[in-house]
Every structure is written in structure tokens, then in C-alpha cells.
Design an enzyme around this catalytic site. Structure first.
Site, PDB file in Angstrom:
ATOM      1  N   SER A 111       0.641  -1.280  -0.120  1.00 29.57           N
ATOM      2  CA  SER A 111      -0.083   0.043  -0.059  1.00 29.57           C
ATOM      3  C   SER A 111       0.957   1.194  -0.001  1.00 29.57           C
ATOM      4  O   SER A 111       1.717   1.427  -0.907  1.00 29.57           O
ATOM      5  CB  SER A 111      -1.005  -0.126   1.254  1.00 29.57           C
TER       6      SER A 111
ATOM      7  N   HIS B  79      -7.199  -6.107   0.065  1.00 25.90           N
ATOM      8  CA  HIS B  79      -6.246  -4.916   0.461  1.00 25.90           C
ATOM      9  C   HIS B  79      -5.178  -5.643   1.366  1.00 25.90           C
ATOM     10  O   HIS B  79      -3.990  -5.289   0.956  1.00 25.90           O
ATOM     11  CB  HIS B  79      -6.704  -3.711   0.498  1.00 25.90           C
TER      12      HIS B  79
END
Length: 262
Positions: free
Chosen positions: A88, A239
Site C-alpha cells: 500500500s 487489500h
């Protein structure tokens, strides 16, 4: 100069370094399973980004600043080149390093993020964090209850609670991350200030199949900036792919890392 907090796991017979960089609101512990998986083969450096974990707090936050802090940390350790793995925000910082200082990055794994500017997607997280009054907080259960009301995703709730700490001398609670400055400078972290540049470093993008952080529309930007990029999709993961499918994620990363080390 900003030197980040770090953790080193050395390998007695390897000169290769792998650097692990966590995402927004995280800390170096987030990638512990990957560090343990890689440690039998290479030297591993886990880093707390500035404003996270035990690293110094900043007055102005940006991808450029975070990349510079990582670079300065490696210089302080006399590490001239390394393979980078970033999740990320950590992936954005690692990509920035590859574009700013290509000689420092020998290969790159980017976990569930693209080299693009993103829209605001953490409003509910910031609202939930700010809704917790740390001065009057009596126990972790109270924070858990606030998150249960304000945040739908259990994985996000548990991830954030890892950074809720108690100072046992003062009996006060605090966040490990620099919440006020992260919120103030959030637009700089979701931005992508490297358009028009490119890197030929071997790169692997790993996407969670259920995540919307890497989309088909991002492919032109990925190819333009990282023309040697390859991609891998992990089914059944979102994610938080490194936590949801750790065995699969670790295997993919180590296969790529070791192939570049040959």
C-alpha cells in the site's frame, strides 16, 4: 536527516538485503510473517515509516519525504542496494525510491497499490480514530466498541487496534502513528508526484482479487513507469493480502526475490 526505526534479521552467509515497508497506519510488525519467511535466505530490514511505529514524527509529510527518509536510513546502515517490498503506502514509497534513486533498488515488489493518485478513501477511518477520546479511554474494549459502530470491515478494525498502545507509567492511551499530521497531509500521501518518470528495475505487482486498489484502468500508468513489471493476482484476498493469504503471498514474494538474487 531522518533515520527511521528499524529491525534487522541478518543471514550469516548472504550479502543480499531485502527491505520491507508497511502501509498507512501500520508499523514494521505488519510484515513479520514475510520477514520470517525470507530470513533463511537473505538479510531482512523492516522499517517503520516516519510518523508510524517508533520512527520520528514529521512536520510535513509527502511521498518524496518518506522515500528520502528510507534512503537516509539505508545510507546510515551502509546498505548500497536492496530489494524492496512495500504494501500500500509502503509500495508507493518503494516505487518513489526506484524512480528517485534507481541505483538503490535492485528489484521491487509492490503489494496492492498502483503508481497513480487516489481519491479520498479513509474518511471513515479518520472519523473513527478521532471519535475515540484517548484522554478518557479506560480500556481497549471501549475503542473496539467505537470501531464496531463506525467501521464495517473487521480486518480494518483489528489492523488499527494494533497501533493503540498504553503508556503504563502515565496510564494513558496513544496511537503509534502521528494521527493529526497524517490527517492534515493525507492528500500528499494519496497523490502520485512522479508522473513522466520511469524505472527499468524488475518489478512485481501483487493484487488482491477482491481489492479495488489496482484496477484495469491503472495498467497504462504501471507499464509506462515500470516497463519491466509483471503481475500476480491472489484469489480470495483483498487489500490486506499479506495477512489474509500469508502462505500464498510469502511464496510469491520469495520466488520473485530469490529469482532476482541469482
Amino acid at each position: 536527516m531522518t533515520i527511521c526505526n528499524y529491525k534487522i534479521t541478518t543471514h550469516e552467509s548472504s550479502t543480499k538485503w531485502v527491505v520491507l515497508i508497511h502501509g498507512l497506519f501500520g508499523s514494521l510488525d505488519n510484515l513479520n510473517l514475510l520477514a520470517k519467511h525470507l530470513a533463511p535466505d537473505v538479510n531482512v530490514l523492516q522499517i517503520d515509516l516516519p510518523d508510524h511505529g517508533a520512527s520520528p514524527r514529521s512536520t510535513n509529510i509527502s511521498i518524496h519525504f518518506y522515500a528520502a527518509a528510507i534512503r537516509e536510513t539505508l545510507q546510515s546502515l551502509n546498505i548500497a542496494s536492496a530489494q524492496f517490498i512495500g504494501h500500500s503506502l509502503g509500495g508507493k514509497v518503494a516505487m518513489g525510491l526506484a524512480l528517485d534513486t534507481p541505483e538503490l533498488v535492485s528489484s521491487l515488489v509492490v503489494a496492492d497499490i498502483a503508481p497513480v493518485a487516489y481519491g479520498h478513501r479513509h474518511q471513515k477511518v479518520f472519523a473513527a480514530l478521532n471519535h475515540i477520546d484517548l484522554a478518557s479511554l479506560e480500556n481497549r474494549a471501549q475503542a473496539t466498541a467505537v470501531f464496531a459502530e463506525m467501521l464495517d470491515d473487521e480486518g480494518t478494525r483489528q489492523f488499527l487496534l494494533k497501533s493503540l498502545k498504553k503508556d503504563h507509567e502515565t496510564e494513558t492511551w496513544y496511537w503509534q502513528f502521528n494521527l493529526p499530521t497524517l490527517e492534515r497531509d493525507y492528500t500528499h500521501l494519496i497523490d502520485w508526484p512522479y508522473s513522466g518518470t520511469s524505472s527499468t528495475v524488475p518489478t512485481l505487482f501483487i493484487k488482491g482479487a477482491d481489492s479495488d486498489y489496482i484496477l484495469a484502468e491503472h495498467q497504462p500508468a504501471i507499464v509506462a513507469q515500470f516497463p519491466k513489471a509483471k503481475a500476480h493476482i491472489i484469489q480470495g484476498a483483498g487489500h490486506w493480502l499479506h495477512a489474509q493469504k500469508p502462505s500464498v503471498f510469502n511464496s510469491i514474494v520469495s520466488k520473485f526475490i530469490l529469482a532476482q538474487s541469482d
